[in-house]
Design an enzyme around this catalytic site. Structure first.
Site, PDB file in Angstrom:
ATOM      1  CD1 TRP A 321      -2.898   1.503   0.843  1.00  0.00           C
ATOM      2  CD2 TRP A 321      -1.209   2.370   2.245  1.00  0.00           C
ATOM      3  NE1 TRP A 321      -3.649   2.793   1.202  1.00  0.00           N
ATOM      4  CE2 TRP A 321      -2.380   3.414   1.904  1.00  0.00           C
ATOM      5  CE3 TRP A 321      -0.451   2.951   2.968  1.00  0.00           C
ATOM      6  CZ2 TRP A 321      -2.462   4.689   2.650  1.00  0.00           C
ATOM      7  CZ3 TRP A 321      -0.276   3.994   3.309  1.00  0.00           C
ATOM      8  CH2 TRP A 321      -1.520   4.918   3.026  1.00  0.00           C
ATOM      9  CG  HIS A 322       3.427   2.645   3.292  1.00  0.00           C
ATOM     10  ND1 HIS A 322       2.799   1.590   4.129  1.00  0.00           N
ATOM     11  CD2 HIS A 322       3.468   3.807   4.013  1.00  0.00           C
ATOM     12  CE1 HIS A 322       2.451   1.987   5.320  1.00  0.00           C
ATOM     13  NE2 HIS A 322       2.824   3.291   5.018  1.00  0.00           N
ATOM     14  N   GLY A 323       3.707   1.606  -1.233  1.00  0.00           N
ATOM     15  CA  GLY A 323       4.520   1.991  -2.648  1.00  0.00           C
ATOM     16  C   GLY A 323       4.532   0.695  -3.447  1.00  0.00           C
ATOM     17  CG  PHE A 485       3.089   6.495   0.937  1.00  0.00           C
ATOM     18  CD1 PHE A 485       3.785   5.638  -0.210  1.00  0.00           C
ATOM     19  CD2 PHE A 485       3.768   7.238   1.808  1.00  0.00           C
ATOM     20  CE1 PHE A 485       5.224   5.705   0.032  1.00  0.00           C
ATOM     21  CE2 PHE A 485       5.016   7.210   2.029  1.00  0.00           C
ATOM     22  CZ  PHE A 485       5.942   6.561   1.010  1.00  0.00           C
TER      23      PHE A 485
END
Lengths: 485, 476
Positions: A321-323, A485
């Site tokens: 999800w963050h990257g 993000f």
């Protein structure tokens, strides 16, 4: 319009004027003022992104209504919404990752098409989760679906939380729109103080640390272990000051409008275990994953092995999800695996649990947790897994303490006075966090001071932001880390 | 109501604090050190605020071609005219317009003299850069004029990432200078200008590359054609004309001597003056040159700027025109203008300082500073040019600290072992890395005779550098 700009402050001031100068009989129009301001803000950031936002909002709003009105196929509506929102997120955020994975090498036609039309819209990760959470809650009959599309749209696009969260919950946010908000002097002051502290964290600490971190990481392959280790420590400070600074600014602004947002940080670097860390860091995200992923996966109700697997899944998803990159997945994996190891460690009686110790041992647990978090950030902060590994290797194999005494540290973009200034403000940040962890809020201490002292400190704070802040042409001021993000 | 008042007070305090931060973080006008840190070292407009209200009879507007060509103090010396150069580097027509409006808030001149440098297309475009914009606006006081001018200049430049707000609150632009602030940023600021806005960069140095062929108008056949002009600039000049007409001020448009000038340029000047209801006086004219004894090969310091010799000639000539044709009064002897007389020696001292700052050899420097006006601090006589060392009475065999003073008849030089002391009013400290006074290092280069010259009358350091063993002076 950057959050750290005079234009943004003027924009907020104008929105506040309209918001509070509305006559009482138009009190119900206050949410519409907020909606207009939020859309204007969002448009100023990225006009194209509004289309994607509207699509996600329309879908979630519609499917939630269908869940209520056509209950026989409620599961189907839920699945369709989840597929739609996640599909949108995947298309917008992960197309490069997937096309790389599938085709590799030179960019394919599909990739070029995606790059042209699917630029990563700001805030997509945050409003996607907020929208999903809403539909799942309606499905779970936690609350009724919203009938007014504009109110629902405001929930998603509300400008104090669209960029970096906190990820809002509809049942907490919506009731605050019901009442007319009169001007509250104390709340207003409190909001302004919070904003000021946020700006200090972002512009004085995070952006100055970013100069050094960027300078060292740009030459990661050649840099010595000591510089890299210091850069990794400063990145750990940077990301906290940056993210929590932005949240403080936005929560402060929200307080000015009389709307409270959920806390997102509780002194995370004072945590004594990684589990504890995730109860204090980006709280709205970890609680979202807990409620909408970990518990549906079975949580800790299906045995120990399944529980560990669930933890691992949650952190891999969190990393993704963050990257869209392997480095983020590795970052998530480190957090997941370490938590499992922690639990095995304590379960087998190899140490005393964090809640059971105090004093030096407690500080040792804090230090170990901090170092693990710091280690994981090395992968998070670099653009590839390979760079992260190189940095770790250089830290371990090429340490040189000479750089501490020969002025070499000042060749990475920060002169000696700037470095000392940074250290001073980091010490201030730590002191404030330690006080907060003991239930003493800096804002309360300030509020108890005589008026001249209070004003002097606040004005000095403003001066610190304007003079010591990193912004404008002299440096490339960083944009907020979490905005991507 | 109480809270409202508190808000107003807090805002006022906050803005005052930021304004103060702007003043101190802005690069200082440091004529003494003559080192431009960011913008050109000519925040010249600032000094105009120090003139008593309604005391100026004429203001001169334009670019560096004005502040290098017109010296109001020379006009005062010869004709008793009270004038001021409200000029700035690369001054555009719009800047001239807003400078005039700004000056009219405090002064009521009878005449405005405008150089139309900005009229011609190329200069109008070339001068649009941040350095010029900053030197034009940074030292203007906060006013409607400053806001309007900043807005226009910013719009020209905004693609380069400048912020409009930074023109109003310069701390937004210069805040990162906090690491390099020196005592001079707090003390050596220009508040009062003895030269009344005149500034010369190279004293009376003559530009070697000019001949009569450099001035096409001297040999051109008469023509009715006019040079291409920048219409936007022409519009601003017309506004200057309208403003002058409204305020009852006569307007004279001029063009100072410059190479490459053609009869087409002249025609453009006269046409513009006619459109603006102004008089015109072109200094690119053989007859005018003959009257003012102008030598186009010796009185220029480069292709477009006059050196001091040329400026003196032009100022005296123009002063005569202003007295004769515009009836500007002679204020000499008037009590209210006594400060002009007392400023003259200081202006002359500035002129000498400029000469010193631009002499290139130790021999020339020695001739200039062996004067009762100066004190000299000399360090490290080892390897110094022998003649210079001998003249100072410095023993080249003792490479240490010497302070030379002129007592009106001869130089007296003392040897001192103290690495700290006073040089005039300045406390100095000398060590291996430099000669330090008020936080600045006055040591330049390595090897030779390091010197610092202090003007007693001006009460400040006017030059510093190194006389190298070859006899040449190194200043940076």
């Amino acid at each position: 319009m950057s959050i750290c700009s005079i234009q943004f402050l003027l924009f907020t001031g104008l929105a506040l004027l309209v918001y509070y100068l509305l006559p009482a009989r138009l009190g119900k129009a206050q949410p519409y003022v907020l909606l207009a301001a939020s859309l204007a803000f969002f448009l100023s950031l990225s006009p194209k992104a509004v289309c994607w936002l509207l699509l996600a909002a329309l879908a979630s709003f519609g499917f939630a209504l269908l869940i209520e009105r056509r209950p026989r196929r409620r599961k189907c509506w839920l699945v369709l919404d989840v597929l739609f929102v996640l599909g949108l997120l995947a298309a917008l955020k992960y197309h490069t990752f997937f096309t790389d994975l599938l085709f590799g090498g030179a960019p394919s036609r599909l990739e070029l098409l995606c790059a042209r039309y699917l630029l990563l819209p700001i805030g997509v990760s945050f409003y996607s989760l907020a929208a999903l959470g809403y539909v799942i809650d309606v499905y779970r009959e936690k609350y009724k679906a919203e009938r007014n599309f504009f109110r629902f749209l405001l929930f998603l696009v509300y400008f104090p939380h669209i960029l970096q969260g906190p990820i809002a919950r509809y049942d907490k946010f919506s009731p605050q729109l019901e009442q007319m908000h009169g001007f509250d002097w104390d709340g207003f002051n409190s909001g302004l103080r919070r904003m000021l502290w946020g700006y200090i964290k972002k512009m004085v600490i995070a952006d100055r640390a970013a100069v050094f971190v960027g300078g060292v990481y740009a030459h990661a392959a050649a840099a010595g272990g000591t510089e890299l280790f210091i850069a990794s420590l400063l990145y750990t400070v940077q990301i906290y000051a940056d993210f929590s600074g932005c949240v403080d600014i936005m929560c402060g602004i929200s307080e000015l409008f009389g709307i409270g947002l959920a806390p997102n940080f509780e002194q995370p670097y004072l945590s004594r275990s990684l589990g504890d860390f995730w109860r204090r860091w980006h709280i709205s995200l970890s609680s979202w994953f807990r409620d909408y992923l970990y518990i549906p996966l079975g949580g800790n109700r299906r045995g120990r092995v399944r529980r560990y697997l669930n933890v691992l899944i949650v952190f891999l998803v969190s990393g993704f999800w963050h990257g869209a990159g392997w480095n983020f997945i590795v970052w998530g994996a480190i957090h997941g695996v370490w938590q499992i190891l922690e639990e095995l460690f304590y379960r087998n009686g190899l140490g005393r649990k964090p809640g059971e110790v105090s004093g030096r041992l407690a500080w040792l647990q804090t230090l170990v947790t901090f170092l693990v978090v710091n280690f994981a950030w090395i992968f998070f902060s670099n653009d590839s897994l390979r760079t992260g590994l190189k940095i770790v290797r250089n830290i371990l194999l090429r340490p040189s303490l000479w750089v501490l005494g020969n002025g070499g540290l000042f060749s990475f973009g920060l002169k000696a006075p700037e470095m000392f200034l940074l250290v001073f403000f980091i010490a201030l940040l730590i002191a404030v966090d330690v006080l907060n962890s003991r239930g003493i809020r800096g804002r309360d201490i300030l509020a108890r001071q005589p008026l001249p002292v209070r004003w002097l400190l606040l004005l000095l704070g403003v001066l610190a932001v304007f003079v010591f802040g990193v912004y404008g042409q002299s440096y490339n001021a960083s944009s907020f880390i979490y905005m991507q993000f | 109501m109480k809270n409202f008042l508190k808000t107003i007070i807090a805002l006022t305090l906050g803005l005052s604090m930021l304004a103060a931060a702007s003043v101190y973080t802005m690069p200082s006008t440091d004529k003494a050190r003559n080192r431009a840190e960011y913008a050109p070292s000519d925040y010249l407009f600032e000094g105009s605020y120090k003139m008593p209200r309604n005391s100026l009879d004429v203001v001169f507007l334009g670019s560096s071609e004005i502040y290098n060509a017109i010296s109001p103090m020379e006009m005062w010396r010869e004709q008793g005219i009270a004038g001021y150069c409200c000029s700035s580097s690369g001054q555009q027509a719009v800047t001239s317009y807003y400078y005039l409006r700004e000056i009219l808030r405090r002064q009521s001149p009878k005449l405005a003299v405008v150089d139309v440098y900005g009229l011609y297309t190329d200069p109008a475009q070339v001068s649009r850069n941040e350095g010029n914009n900053r030197s034009a606006t940074d030292k203007m006081r906060f006013s409607r004029e400053k806001i309007a001018l900043s807005r226009i200049l910013w719009k020209q430049q905004k693609d380069k990432g400048e912020s409009f707000w930074s023109y109003l609150l310069p701390v937004l632009r210069f805040h990162s200078r906090w690491t390099e602030l020196k005592e001079t940023d707090l003390t050596l600021r220009q508040h009062y200008d003895y030269a009344r806005g005149y500034s010369t960069v190279f004293g009376d140095t003559a530009y070697a590359g000019l001949t009569e062929e450099s001035y096409p108008f001297l040999s051109q056949e008469p023509t009715d054609e006019a040079a291409e002009r920048d219409e936007e600039a022409a519009g601003w000049y017309r506004k200057i004309g309208e403003l002058c007409a409204r305020r009852g001020i006569r307007l004279l448009m001029i063009r100072t001597p410059c190479s490459g000038y053609t009869l087409e340029d002249k025609n453009a000047l006269y046409r513009l003056a006619a459109e603006c209801g102004a008089d015109a006086l072109d200094f690119n004219d053989a007859a005018v040159w003959a009257q003012m004894d102008f030598d186009c090969t010796n009185d220029m310091l480069d292709s477009v700027h006059l050196n001091y010799r040329g400026a003196k000639k032009l100022s005296v000539y123009l002063g005569g025109v202003l007295r004769r044709d515009y009836g500007l009064p002679d204020h000499r002897g008037e009590e209210a203008y006594a400060f002009w007389d007392s400023d003259l020696p200081l202006y002359d001292a500035e002129l000498r300082a400029w000469k010193i700052q631009h002499c290139t050899t130790g021999t020339k420097l020695r001739k200039l500073v062996m004067d009762e006006n100066y004190e000299l601090l000399a360090v490290g006589a080892e390897n110094a040019e022998p003649a210079f060392a001998a003249a100072l009475g410095v023993d080249p065999g003792i490479p240490s600290l010497w302070i030379s003073r002129w007592d009106g008849a001869q130089v007296s030089t003392e040897y001192t072992e103290e690495s700290r002391g006073f040089f005039g009013a300045e406390e100095y400290e000398i060590n291996d890395t430099g000669i330090y006074m008020h936080g600045c290092n006055y040591m330049v280069g390595s090897g030779g005779l390091y010197y610092v010259v202090r003007d007693r009358l001006l009460g400040k350091i006017v030059d510093y550098g190194t006389v190298e063993p070859t006899g040449k002076i190194r200043r940076s």
